[in-house]
Design a protein around this motif. Structure first.
Motif, mmCIF file in Angstrom:
data_model
loop_
_atom_site.group_PDB
_atom_site.id
_atom_site.type_symbol
_atom_site.label_atom_id
_atom_site.label_comp_id
_atom_site.label_asym_id
_atom_site.label_seq_id
_atom_site.Cartn_x
_atom_site.Cartn_y
_atom_site.Cartn_z
ATOM 1 N N TRP A 1 0.818 -1.209 0.000
ATOM 2 C CA TRP A 1 0.000 0.000 0.000
ATOM 3 C C TRP A 1 0.848 1.254 0.000
ATOM 4 C CZ3 TRP A 1 -4.085 -1.695 -1.853
ATOM 5 C CH2 TRP A 1 -4.576 -2.953 -1.482
ATOM 6 N N ARG A 2 1.932 1.272 0.775
ATOM 7 C CA ARG A 2 2.806 2.450 0.726
ATOM 8 C C ARG A 2 3.543 2.516 -0.612
ATOM 9 N NH1 ARG A 2 6.223 1.955 6.144
ATOM 10 N NH2 ARG A 2 6.430 -0.142 5.271
ATOM 11 N N GLY A 3 3.911 1.355 -1.157
ATOM 12 C CA GLY A 3 4.535 1.352 -2.471
ATOM 13 C C GLY A 3 3.593 1.876 -3.535
ATOM 14 N N PHE A 4 2.337 1.424 -3.487
ATOM 15 C CA PHE A 4 1.313 1.922 -4.410
ATOM 16 C C PHE A 4 1.155 3.429 -4.265
ATOM 17 C CE2 PHE A 4 -3.053 3.177 -5.294
ATOM 18 C CZ PHE A 4 -3.298 2.604 -6.531
ATOM 19 N N ALA A 5 1.133 3.911 -3.017
ATOM 20 C CA ALA A 5 0.957 5.341 -2.781
ATOM 21 C C ALA A 5 2.141 6.143 -3.307
ATOM 22 C CB ALA A 5 0.764 5.603 -1.290
ATOM 23 N N ALA A 6 3.357 5.634 -3.123
ATOM 24 C CA ALA A 6 4.543 6.355 -3.589
ATOM 25 C C ALA A 6 4.553 6.462 -5.114
ATOM 26 C CB ALA A 6 5.809 5.660 -3.089
ATOM 27 N N ALA A 7 4.329 5.332 -5.793
ATOM 28 C CA ALA A 7 4.301 5.357 -7.251
ATOM 29 C C ALA A 7 3.111 6.165 -7.756
ATOM 30 C CB ALA A 7 4.252 3.934 -7.800
ATOM 31 N N GLY A 8 1.973 6.041 -7.071
ATOM 32 C CA GLY A 8 0.797 6.804 -7.464
ATOM 33 C C GLY A 8 0.996 8.299 -7.298
ATOM 34 N N LEU A 9 1.685 8.697 -6.227
ATOM 35 C CA LEU A 9 1.973 10.115 -6.012
ATOM 36 C C LEU A 9 2.858 10.647 -7.132
ATOM 37 C CD1 LEU A 9 1.924 12.689 -4.282
ATOM 38 C CD2 LEU A 9 3.847 11.736 -2.973
ATOM 39 N N TYR A 10 3.871 9.870 -7.490
ATOM 40 C CA TYR A 10 4.766 10.282 -8.574
ATOM 41 C C TYR A 10 3.995 10.457 -9.886
ATOM 42 C CZ TYR A 10 8.021 9.684 -12.431
ATOM 43 O OH TYR A 10 8.683 9.834 -13.610
ATOM 44 N N VAL A 11 3.190 9.476 -10.236
ATOM 45 C CA VAL A 11 2.427 9.547 -11.484
ATOM 46 C C VAL A 11 1.450 10.719 -11.456
ATOM 47 C CG1 VAL A 11 0.725 8.355 -12.916
ATOM 48 C CG2 VAL A 11 2.667 7.098 -11.984
ATOM 49 N N THR A 12 0.768 10.909 -10.333
ATOM 50 C CA THR A 12 -0.211 11.992 -10.221
ATOM 51 C C THR A 12 0.441 13.355 -10.394
ATOM 52 O OG1 THR A 12 -1.609 10.666 -8.744
ATOM 53 C CG2 THR A 12 -1.933 13.055 -8.719
ATOM 54 N N LEU A 13 1.574 13.561 -9.715
ATOM 55 C CA LEU A 13 2.261 14.846 -9.828
ATOM 56 C C LEU A 13 2.749 15.078 -11.257
ATOM 57 C CD1 LEU A 13 4.339 14.878 -6.498
ATOM 58 C CD2 LEU A 13 2.255 16.156 -7.028
ATOM 59 N N GLY A 14 3.200 14.015 -11.903
ATOM 60 C CA GLY A 14 3.627 14.150 -13.292
ATOM 61 C C GLY A 14 2.479 14.515 -14.204
ATOM 62 N N LEU A 15 1.331 13.867 -14.021
ATOM 63 C CA LEU A 15 0.179 14.164 -14.864
ATOM 64 C C LEU A 15 -0.397 15.556 -14.588
ATOM 65 C CD1 LEU A 15 -1.708 10.727 -14.847
ATOM 66 C CD2 LEU A 15 -0.230 11.680 -16.631
ATOM 67 N N LEU A 16 -0.164 16.051 -13.385
ATOM 68 C CA LEU A 16 -0.625 17.400 -13.061
ATOM 69 C C LEU A 16 0.252 18.485 -13.685
ATOM 70 C CD1 LEU A 16 -1.682 17.035 -9.310
ATOM 71 C CD2 LEU A 16 -3.170 17.340 -11.302
ATOM 72 N N GLY A 17 1.371 18.083 -14.257
ATOM 73 C CA GLY A 17 2.179 19.053 -14.976
ATOM 74 C C GLY A 17 3.599 19.224 -14.508
ATOM 75 N N LEU A 18 3.963 18.634 -13.369
ATOM 76 C CA LEU A 18 5.346 18.764 -12.920
ATOM 77 C C LEU A 18 6.263 18.019 -13.889
ATOM 78 C CD1 LEU A 18 5.139 18.318 -9.038
ATOM 79 C CD2 LEU A 18 5.281 20.430 -10.367
ATOM 80 N N PRO A 19 7.375 18.607 -14.276
ATOM 81 C CA PRO A 19 8.265 17.963 -15.266
ATOM 82 C C PRO A 19 9.150 16.891 -14.624
ATOM 83 C CG PRO A 19 9.171 20.077 -14.629
ATOM 84 C CD PRO A 19 7.837 19.964 -13.912
ATOM 85 N N ILE A 20 8.516 15.870 -14.075
ATOM 86 C CA ILE A 20 9.267 14.830 -13.369
ATOM 87 C C ILE A 20 9.176 13.483 -14.065
ATOM 88 C CG2 ILE A 20 9.040 15.943 -11.111
ATOM 89 C CD1 ILE A 20 6.707 14.079 -10.513
ATOM 90 N N LEU A 21 8.502 13.444 -15.202
ATOM 91 C CA LEU A 21 8.432 12.197 -15.952
ATOM 92 C C LEU A 21 9.662 12.083 -16.841
ATOM 93 C CD1 LEU A 21 4.638 12.272 -16.891
ATOM 94 C CD2 LEU A 21 5.732 11.301 -14.860
#
Length: 219
Positions: free
Chosen positions: A72-92
């Motif tokens: 669950w924490r792993g899912f949250a960490a990867a999900g946070l990364y993907v969400t922030l990237g899709l919101l526009g942060l240039p982290i992808l």
């Protein structure tokens, strides 16, 4: 006059700070591993094949998040990364970001990351709980590679098929070029996770025990 009001429970008073500290630690670890995935994404991508999907180190961070933090924490960490990237942060990969990446050939791989971490975390939890430390590296390697095959590659192939307008068979052929790199990254993630679990067993095993014995974990 005698005060007959019930005394505050010592158990509840001692558990609340402990639960609060555990939740704070969980949030910190989720943030750290989301940042780790982002940092690994900044490594120069290696262009391969003709599908337009490069080899990156993001999947190494995703595997580490699942193997180290659990499902669950792993899912949250990867999900946070993907969400922030899709919101526009240039982290992808390639310093990209925004919803526009969902129209690209790597969309399926990106959306698979949280589920890959979830599956890797479920396998890692079973490995760390039920096997001896000397078997952790090979078993965690199989877990990481299996999660990548079942989630990252399956959704990646589907994404290439949809966004590139090719058949699933053609997308599968395009995907094969990523397999050798995934084997290497899965082995590296397994070795690092085994080392961390030896040094800090509370990262996964004690964390799960605390959740099971806490009132929130018994719902």
């Amino acid at each position: 006059m005698t005060d007959t009001s019930p005394a505050p429970s010592r158990a509840s008073g001692s558990q609340s700070p402990a639960r609060g500290a555990a939740r704070t630690l969980d949030l910190a670890l989720i943030g750290v591993f989301a940042a780790l995935i982002a940092v690994l994404a900044f490594a120069p991508p290696i262009p391969v094949g003709n599908a337009g999907v490069p080899i990156t180190l993001q999947s190494l961070g995703v595997a580490l998040a699942g193997l180290v933090l659990g499902p669950w924490r792993g899912f949250a960490a990867a999900g946070l990364y993907v969400t922030l990237g899709l919101l526009g942060l240039p982290i992808l990969a390639g310093f990209s970001g925004g919803l526009g990446v969902l129209a690209g050939p790597s969309a399926g791989y990106l959306l698979a990351f949280p589920f890959t971490a979830l599956l890797a975390g479920l396998g890692a939890r079973a490995v760390v709980r039920r096997s001896r430390p000397r078997w952790w590296i090979p078993l965690l390697f199989l877990v990481a590679l299996g999660a990548s095959v079942l989630c990252t590659h399956v959704l990646g192939i589907a994404g290439m098929s949809v966004n590139l307008g090719v058949t699933l068979a053609e997308a599968f052929v395009m995907d094969i070029v990523f397999w050798p790199g995934d084997v290497i990254k899965s082995l590296a993630a397994a070795a690092a996770a085994a080392l961390l679990h030896r040094a800090y067993p509370a990262l996964l095993v004690r964390h799960d025990r605390q959740r099971r014995h806490s009132p929130a974990g018994r719902r």
